[in-house]
Design a protein around this motif. Structure first.
Motif, mmCIF file in Angstrom:
data_model
loop_
_atom_site.group_PDB
_atom_site.id
_atom_site.type_symbol
_atom_site.label_atom_id
_atom_site.label_comp_id
_atom_site.label_asym_id
_atom_site.label_seq_id
_atom_site.Cartn_x
_atom_site.Cartn_y
_atom_site.Cartn_z
ATOM 1 N N PHE A 8 132.821 148.597 154.636
ATOM 2 C CA PHE A 8 131.616 147.985 154.077
ATOM 3 C C PHE A 8 131.998 146.864 153.117
ATOM 4 N N ARG A 9 131.315 145.730 153.235
ATOM 5 C CA ARG A 9 131.624 144.577 152.399
ATOM 6 C C ARG A 9 130.327 143.899 151.964
ATOM 7 N N LYS A 10 130.468 143.068 150.911
ATOM 8 C CA LYS A 10 129.348 142.262 150.422
ATOM 9 C C LYS A 10 129.894 140.886 150.053
ATOM 10 N N LEU A 11 129.034 139.885 150.215
ATOM 11 C CA LEU A 11 129.445 138.536 149.806
ATOM 12 C C LEU A 11 129.213 138.417 148.301
ATOM 13 N N GLU A 12 130.203 137.941 147.582
ATOM 14 C CA GLU A 12 130.065 137.775 146.134
ATOM 15 C C GLU A 12 129.066 136.651 145.848
ATOM 16 N N GLY A 13 128.147 136.857 144.940
ATOM 17 C CA GLY A 13 127.209 135.802 144.545
ATOM 18 C C GLY A 13 126.063 135.591 145.506
ATOM 19 N N ALA A 14 125.966 136.406 146.555
ATOM 20 C CA ALA A 14 124.844 136.317 147.516
ATOM 21 C C ALA A 14 124.588 137.722 148.050
ATOM 22 N N GLY A 33 114.124 135.183 152.725
ATOM 23 C CA GLY A 33 113.152 135.292 151.641
ATOM 24 C C GLY A 33 113.640 136.314 150.620
ATOM 25 N N ASP A 34 112.662 136.966 149.934
ATOM 26 C CA ASP A 34 113.038 137.887 148.863
ATOM 27 C C ASP A 34 113.156 139.330 149.321
ATOM 28 N N SER A 35 112.591 139.657 150.497
ATOM 29 C CA SER A 35 112.476 141.087 150.806
ATOM 30 C C SER A 35 112.958 141.467 152.205
ATOM 31 N N VAL A 80 114.377 145.257 157.362
ATOM 32 C CA VAL A 80 114.896 144.410 158.438
ATOM 33 C C VAL A 80 113.748 143.654 159.087
ATOM 34 N N ALA A 81 113.853 142.305 159.110
ATOM 35 C CA ALA A 81 112.781 141.477 159.683
ATOM 36 C C ALA A 81 112.892 141.448 161.196
ATOM 37 N N SER A 82 114.072 141.155 161.687
ATOM 38 C CA SER A 82 114.223 141.139 163.132
ATOM 39 C C SER A 82 115.605 141.688 163.427
ATOM 40 N N ALA A 83 115.623 142.873 163.985
ATOM 41 C CA ALA A 83 116.909 143.508 164.233
ATOM 42 C C ALA A 83 117.415 143.093 165.608
ATOM 43 N N ASP A 84 118.693 142.911 165.692
ATOM 44 C CA ASP A 84 119.309 142.709 166.993
ATOM 45 C C ASP A 84 119.504 144.109 167.563
ATOM 46 N N GLU A 85 118.715 144.443 168.583
ATOM 47 C CA GLU A 85 118.679 145.855 168.986
ATOM 48 C C GLU A 85 119.681 146.183 170.080
ATOM 49 N N ILE A 86 120.904 145.776 169.887
ATOM 50 C CA ILE A 86 121.925 146.173 170.851
ATOM 51 C C ILE A 86 122.014 147.699 170.823
ATOM 52 N N PRO A 87 121.933 148.342 172.008
ATOM 53 C CA PRO A 87 121.852 149.804 172.029
ATOM 54 C C PRO A 87 122.970 150.462 171.219
#
Ligand code: EPU
Length: 435
Positions: A8-14, A33-35, A80-87
């Motif tokens: 698991f990773r996160k981008l620093e500052g974003a 957006g915000d949510s 999640v706004a639009s998930a890439d629904e790869i099975p």
């Protein structure tokens, strides 16, 4: 056992979040957006992307390592706004903790021979697979797909993963050719029918083959001049020791007649989670098999033949020759057609000039095992609750209540008889559990 993936990773500052699923696979949650999140699946097929995954793995600046709990908390701050629904590509186990102990598994196989597994877990996502790989890991692991190529000769003293990763997603479409990703747990026949409904052609000769999509490349299923490898694009599988998700292109699968790398050097090392197919709206028809041609003619479908009509004809032929596993337990062809040298063929022909054979790669010939077993007098043979099908001698059947050991004893006797009569060793196509 602890596995290396996912990480698991996160981008620093974003807000961007990542799951590294394997050395070439990353799922990214990008803020909108915000949510909201937009989810992207990245498969590193070229060097720059491969390098990017390596940097994420190493946690090079500006990337931060996260533990799974922090990662989940950050993920839950948005939806999640639009998930890439790869099975199967869901981040969390969907079934966690639901082992069923001492479970009957005979009904999950098309042979229907009664047996139990120490515990069984129904897998619905990649995350389920990884969870189950690490849980109760003192027990051996067996993966069960559609159960159409397995004979339970004994109980399974271990964990059983019942693959039920579902979903069908078209990923590319140029107006004619499509690439479609299918979850390993989808039924093979249902998928073939769905593809035909959508106008995605090329699999019609493989209609009505029992089993699951995930098992289809393992033994490169085939019928009436078409094999899975002819329409295979790639598959993704999770490594049993590291949890890494990896992609197998056709070359890496080393497909052969009822064979692939998953039955050879990579046997029992991977769990196949999804398979992608290359299909075409204008796929050429494969109607060269004599039985297909005559059946098309008898229905007046030999001109302007459609893919759907080929599927109908294949289904009718299979239904007339092969027992329906919903009515009589069986696993299709029990044996492979043996490949022998021209010298062996010539020796058999001295006593049996009418022996049926086909050319095979590398100068050998493929003998029709059904013919050998039939002429040896086994067709229609019944012993207790099991026997040899009366329409196709290559198929062993369980009329109800036969044990795997009884069916295997019959198979063994047939193999010995074929060695005695023709000097040819038959090899089972069906996997035996407990031998
Ligand atoms: N034959 C007999 N007696 C029999 C069965 C077959 O004489 O009881 C003769 C037939 O007359 C024919 C030849 O053997 O001349 C071949 O028979 P068939 O066309 O039925 O095909 P097969 O080689 O027995 C293979 C696949 C089947 C697939 C068919 C059609 C293998 C192990 N089996 O069978 O696949 O449906 O071709 O393409 O390659 C399966 O794998 O489960 C399966 C059913």
């Amino acid at each position: 056992m602890s596995i290396d993936y996912p990480q698991f990773r996160k981008l620093e500052g974003a807000p961007n979040l990542y799951i590294i699923e394997g050395p070439k696979h990353v799922t990214e949650w990008q803020p909108m957006g915000d949510s909201k999140w937009v989810v992207h699946q990245h498969y590193a097929s070229d060097y720059p992307r491969y390098q990017w995954v390596s940097e994420l793995l190493q946690g090079d600046d500006p990337v931060r390592f996260l533990n799974v709990d922090t990662w989940k908390r950050l993920l839950n701050e948005r939806s999640v706004a639009s998930a890439d629904e790869i099975p199967g590509r869901t981040p969390y186990p969907t079934n966690q903790g639901l082992w069923r102990d001492n479970a009957p598994v005979g009904a999950l196989t098309t042979f229907g021979a009664e047996a139990r597994a120490s515990c069984i877990f129904e897998v619905k996502s990649d995350a389920d697979v990884r969870w189950a790989l690490q849980d109760r890991d003192e027990l051996p692991l067996m993966v069960l797909g559609g159960g159409s190529n397995v004979l339970m000769c004994q109980d399974w003293a271990g964990r059983m993963l019942h693959m039920n990763i579902l979903g069908i997603q078209k990923v590319t479409d140029d107006g004619n050719a499509v690439e479609v990703v299918v979850g390993a747990g989808e039924s093979w026949h249902a998928w073939v029918m769905h593809a035909l409904e959508c106008g995605w052609n090329g699999l019609e000769n493989l209609a009505l083959i029992p089993g699951s999509v995930g098992a289809s490349p393992m033994q490169n299923i085939g019928a009436y001049g078409v094999e899975v490898k002819d329409r295979f694009a790639w598959l993704e599988a999770i490594h049993r020791d590291t949890g890494a998700l990896e992609r197998f292109e056709p070359k890496r699968c080393a497909f052969g007649y009822r064979d692939s790398v998953f039955k050879q050097s990579e046997k029992e090392k991977w769990v196949i989670v999804r398979v992608a197919f290359s299909l075409e709206r204008t796929a050429p028809l494969n109607t060269q098999y004599g039985v297909i041609q005559s059946e098309l003619q008898s229905r007046g479908w030999d001109r302007g033949t459609t893919h759907r009509q080929v599927a109908e004809v294949v289904m009718a032929i299979r239904q007339s020759k092969l027992p329906d596993p919903r009515e009589i337990g069986n696993a299709g062809s029990f044996f492979k057609n043996p490949v022998v040298s021209k010298e062996v063929l010539a020796r058999i022909q001295r006593n049996h000039p009418e022996v049926v054979y086909y050319p095979a790669p590398d100068g050998g010939v493929k003998l029709a095992a059904g013919w050998l077993i039939d002429r040896a007098g086994w067709k229609g043979h019944q012993r207790g609750a099991c026997g040899v099908h009366d329409q196709q001698a290559l198929v062993l059947v369980n009329y109800g209540g036969a044990t795997g050991a009884e069916i295997w004893a019959l198979a063994h006797e047939i193999m010995e008889d074929i060695v005695d009569k023709y000097g040819v060793q038959l090899v089972p196509e069906v996997n035996q559990v407990g031998l």
